[in-house]
Design an enzyme around this catalytic site. Structure first.
Site, PDB file in Angstrom:
ATOM      1  CG  HIS A 493      -1.811   1.160   1.377  1.00 35.64           C
ATOM      2  ND1 HIS A 493      -3.145   1.108   1.095  1.00 35.64           N
ATOM      3  CD2 HIS A 493      -1.569   2.439   1.773  1.00 35.64           C
ATOM      4  CE1 HIS A 493      -3.695   2.304   1.296  1.00 35.64           C
ATOM      5  NE2 HIS A 493      -2.749   3.130   1.715  1.00 35.64           N
ATOM      6  CD  GLU A 494       1.506   3.503   3.687  1.00 34.14           C
ATOM      7  OE1 GLU A 494       1.627   4.565   3.045  1.00 34.14           O
ATOM      8  OE2 GLU A 494       0.492   3.237   4.356  1.00 34.14           O
ATOM      9  CG  PHE A 627     -20.712  15.295  13.668  1.00 33.27           C
ATOM     10  CD1 PHE A 627     -21.367  16.301  12.963  1.00 33.27           C
ATOM     11  CD2 PHE A 627     -21.294  14.039  13.728  1.00 33.27           C
ATOM     12  CE1 PHE A 627     -22.588  16.060  12.339  1.00 33.27           C
ATOM     13  CE2 PHE A 627     -22.513  13.787  13.106  1.00 33.27           C
ATOM     14  CZ  PHE A 627     -23.154  14.799  12.417  1.00 33.27           C
ATOM     15  CB  ALA A 628     -14.557  15.610  15.943  1.00 36.06           C
ATOM     16  N   GLY A 629     -13.663  15.233  12.616  1.00 41.61           N
ATOM     17  CA  GLY A 629     -12.502  14.975  11.758  1.00 41.61           C
ATOM     18  C   GLY A 629     -12.674  15.697  10.441  1.00 41.61           C
TER      19      GLY A 629
HETATM   20 ZN    ZN Z   1      -3.030   5.222   1.953  1.00 38.17          ZN
END
Ligand code: ZN
Length: 709
Positions: A493-494, A627-629
């Protein structure tokens, strides 16, 4: 540039060329370097503003490129500091970092909020030079304008004042929201004293719950300070609503009544008493709507989508509906199967909310039980890297060569690699790999970050350099690093993110690599790369038992593959439920009307779940992502990017995964489009360049076994 720093300075953070001298950077360098960089930058910004105010005609070179030049000392002076903050933390570095951070943020805001610079960029957009600008530069200009406009720069007078008030209040509300979720989560605990109720719990959960009990003595209601000490085997155990406790508890606790108590507590989190988030939710929705209208948009979802790849709310809803329809029948089959399985195991009641996770886990165990420990010996890091680089060479025509010792590093385990075009032998990029977990001074998780970005300037071409950071299992004793399958997937993935950063062909830093890519598109190459871990010849080819050299047994591979699609329809419906609720709250829902946000929650629930919602369920009160992110009217992005990556991989499947020539040809096209265009072209156009059509969700459905191929 005449204003460059004096190159002979001793401070490694003020170096202007080469790779960062990671072996020489000390916390004591941070303050003086930041002070020097900031005062230089401020002087430079002021002189740029003055020239523009005196009537200098704005051009791409004297505004955007100039700003990029001003930013370059930060790339070399602050980039390594924030990198080391994540991978080689220490009290001294943290102190230096925390002291400098607000100063860095301030200067960023100063540029973003400069009306002079905004007007200059705007006149560039409207001026005679515009039509002749290359596409990537047009995108850079438009993104800068849009981001300034969404920050309210185009507003004046009362509207500006109101905009700023809203921003302040929203920022406070989102902090309050997440604090209440935290407090509500902390306020609940379930103490189990009867060892019979602990039967079947995995050792790691017993350990966690026992430790949590001991830490709670004298602090948590029901656990007196003089309570006897708990042990993992004998208890007592304290379970909480935090994920590492809640999820395995619901999967393994055999006492149904206790599961019911836990679940009811979980779905009502932060919905009552002093921690009640209900009113905060309504207020946040009201303010977001008001802000959208001030900015000239119909609703908050249009604001969110303005900076994303998805063209419209309608397009997002269409994706939702396609996926939902396909997932529904499969989720029904999941439920039937589970009911039968539970009945055979002697459970004859109706399956309810607190039963599903428990029985699903029993079914999973019966069907594809394999443990990390069984797989690890087949995945020594060196072998996995060899396999990964082999894929990169086969598919994208690049070669990755170890170059350890050619770059200073921050820890002896860190590796350094160079990336070449396999055909011409020309170097394209390089990267650091920091593979192992180091809990004492390295943050958890895995990420790709840019170290240096590709940029063409008066000084020539700067090649991109990436940081690939993982937290894989380190070597133990004489054994090499043996990875879990999840760690292998994470590395792929990375590396996918890294490929996009390193194989860019864009020369303007603001649009090179992952810079400037809409964030609902940025997970395309990363998730794309994960697919290779489920391709049998590729995966088996990169396994070799560290003692016997044997590849992974085929039956274990089949189990890994089957586990990927286990109850996929049910899982997808849950994700859609969150995404659809998010979108409806930020589009058609009227936060000033009679309906409550929980009516929306209820309505979407009925379309996305086979079990009726518990009447007290208030999951919105704990939905911190929106709501917070940063995920408001953006939760859909997870699925959007998955549609792209699955469909991109499907191009390889269609070409024939075992046809080397076809793979090379398709891979070359992927490299020349997705991996090279960076933020310099709209991701929908890039996707169409690769696929010759718009993305089709069918590939994702097939990948998860939700559609007959
Ligand atoms: Zn990623």
């Amino acid at each position: 540039m005449t204003d460059a720093f004096h190159p002979t300075t001793d401070n490694p953070l003020l170096a202007t060329t080469g790779l960062p001298p990671f072996d020489r950077i000390e916390p004591a360098h941070v303050e003086p370097a930041v002070t020097a960089i900031l005062s230089e930058a401020e002087r430079w910004i002021a002189s740029l503003e003055a020239r523009l105010q005196e009537g200098e005609t704005p051009t791409f070179e004297n505004t955007i490129e100039e700003l990029d030049d001003i930013g370059r000392p930060f790339e070399r002076g602050w980039g390594p500091v924030s990198h080391l903050f994540s991978v080689k933390n220490s009290p001294a570095l943290r102190k230096a970092y925390e002291a400098a951070l607000p100063r860095i943020v301030d200067v960023g805001l100063r540029v973003k909020q400069s009306e002079v610079l905004y007007r200059a960029v705007k006149s560039l957009r409207e001026g005679p030079e515009w039509e002749a600008l290359p596409e990537a530069r047009k995108r850079i200009v438009e993104q800068k304008l849009l981001s300034a406009e969404l920050a309210g720069i185009g507003l004046s007078g009362e509207r500006r004042t109101r905009f700023n008030e809203i921003a302040q209040e929203l920022s406070k509300l989102s902090t309050d929201f997440s604090n209440r979720v935290l407090d509500a989560t902390r306020a609940f605990s379930l103490v189990v004293t009867d060892p019979a109720d602990s039967e079947g719990l995995p050792p790691s959960l017993r350990q966690l719950a026992s430790q949590s009990y001991n830490e709670g003595r004298g602090k948590v209601r029901g656990i007196p300070a003089d309570a006897p000490e708990s042990t993992p085997d004998a208890g007592p155990w304290r379970f909480t609503l935090e994920t590492p406790s809640f999820v395995p508890f619901m999967e393994h606790c055999r006492n149904r009544a206790l599961r019911e108590r836990m679940l009811r507590a979980y779905v009502t989190r932060a919905s009552r008493g002093p921690h009640d988030n209900s009113e905060i939710i309504r207020r946040i929705l009201q303010l977001r709507l008001e802000r959208a209208k001030l900015l000239g948009y119909a609703h908050h979802a249009d604001v969110s989508l303005a900076e994303k790849m998805a063209p419209s709310v309608a397009a997002v809803e269409e994706m939702f509906e396609t996926l939902r329809t396909a997932a529904w029948a499969s989720a029904e089959r999941d439920m039937c199967e589970l009911t039968e399985f539970a009945a055979q195991a002697g459970f004859t009641d109706e399956l309810l909310h607190w039963d599903v996770g428990f029985w699903a886990e029993r079914l999973r165990e019966q069907r594809f039980e394999f443990t990390d420990e069984q797989l690890r010996p087949y995945f020594p890091l060196e072998r996995v890297l060899h396999g990964l680089f082999g894929v990169a060479e086969r598919v994208f025509g690049i070669s990755v060569e170890p170059a350890d010792g050619e770059a200073p590093v921050w820890h002896p385990d860190v590796r350094f690699f160079k990336v070449f075009d396999a055909e011409s032998g020309v170097q394209l990029a390089s990267f650091y790999l920091d593979p192992y977990s180091r809990p004492e001074n390295k943050r958890g998780g895995a990420w790709m970050n840019d170290c240096l970005v590709r940029r063409r300037s008066d000084e020539g071409l700067q090649l991109p350099v990436a940081h690939l950071v993982c937290n894989s299992t380190p070597p133990v004793g004489k054994n090499p690093s043996l990875m879990t399958f999840r760690e292998v997937e994470t590395l792929f993935h990375e590396f996918g993110h890294g490929l996009q950063h390193m194989l860019t062909t864009v020369d303007d830093a603001d649009a090179a690599g992952i810079n400037g890519i809409e964030w609902d598109a940025v997970e395309l190459p990363s998730q794309f790369m994960e697919n290779w871990c489920y391709h049998r010849p590729t995966l088996l080819g990169m396994t070799a038992h560290y003692e016997t050299g044997e590849p992974l047994p085929g039956e274990l591979f089949e189990k890994i593959k089957a586990a990927r699609t286990f109850r996929a329809g049910t899982g997808l419906l849950r994700q859609l439920q969150l995404g659809m609720t998010d979108i409806e709250l930020h589009t058609t829902f009227d936060p000033h009307g009679d309906e409550t946000p929980f009516d929306v929650q209820q309505r979407i629930w009925a379309k996305t779940s086979l079990l009726p919602m518990l009447s007290e369920n208030r999951f919105l009160c704990g939905f911190t992502h929106i709501f917070a992110g940063g995920y408001s009217a953006g939760y859909y992005s997870y699925k959007w990017a998955e549609v792209l990556s699955a469909d991109a991989f499907a191009a390889f499947e269609e070409a024939g995964l075992d046809d080397e020539a076809a793979i090379r040809e398709t891979g070359r096209r992927f490299r020349d489009t997705v991996l090279s265009a960076g933020g310099g072209r709209h991701p929908m156009d890039v996707f169409k360049d690769f696929r010759s059509r718009e993305p089709d969700p069918a590939a994702l459905l097939r990948q998860f076994g939700l559609l007959d191929s």
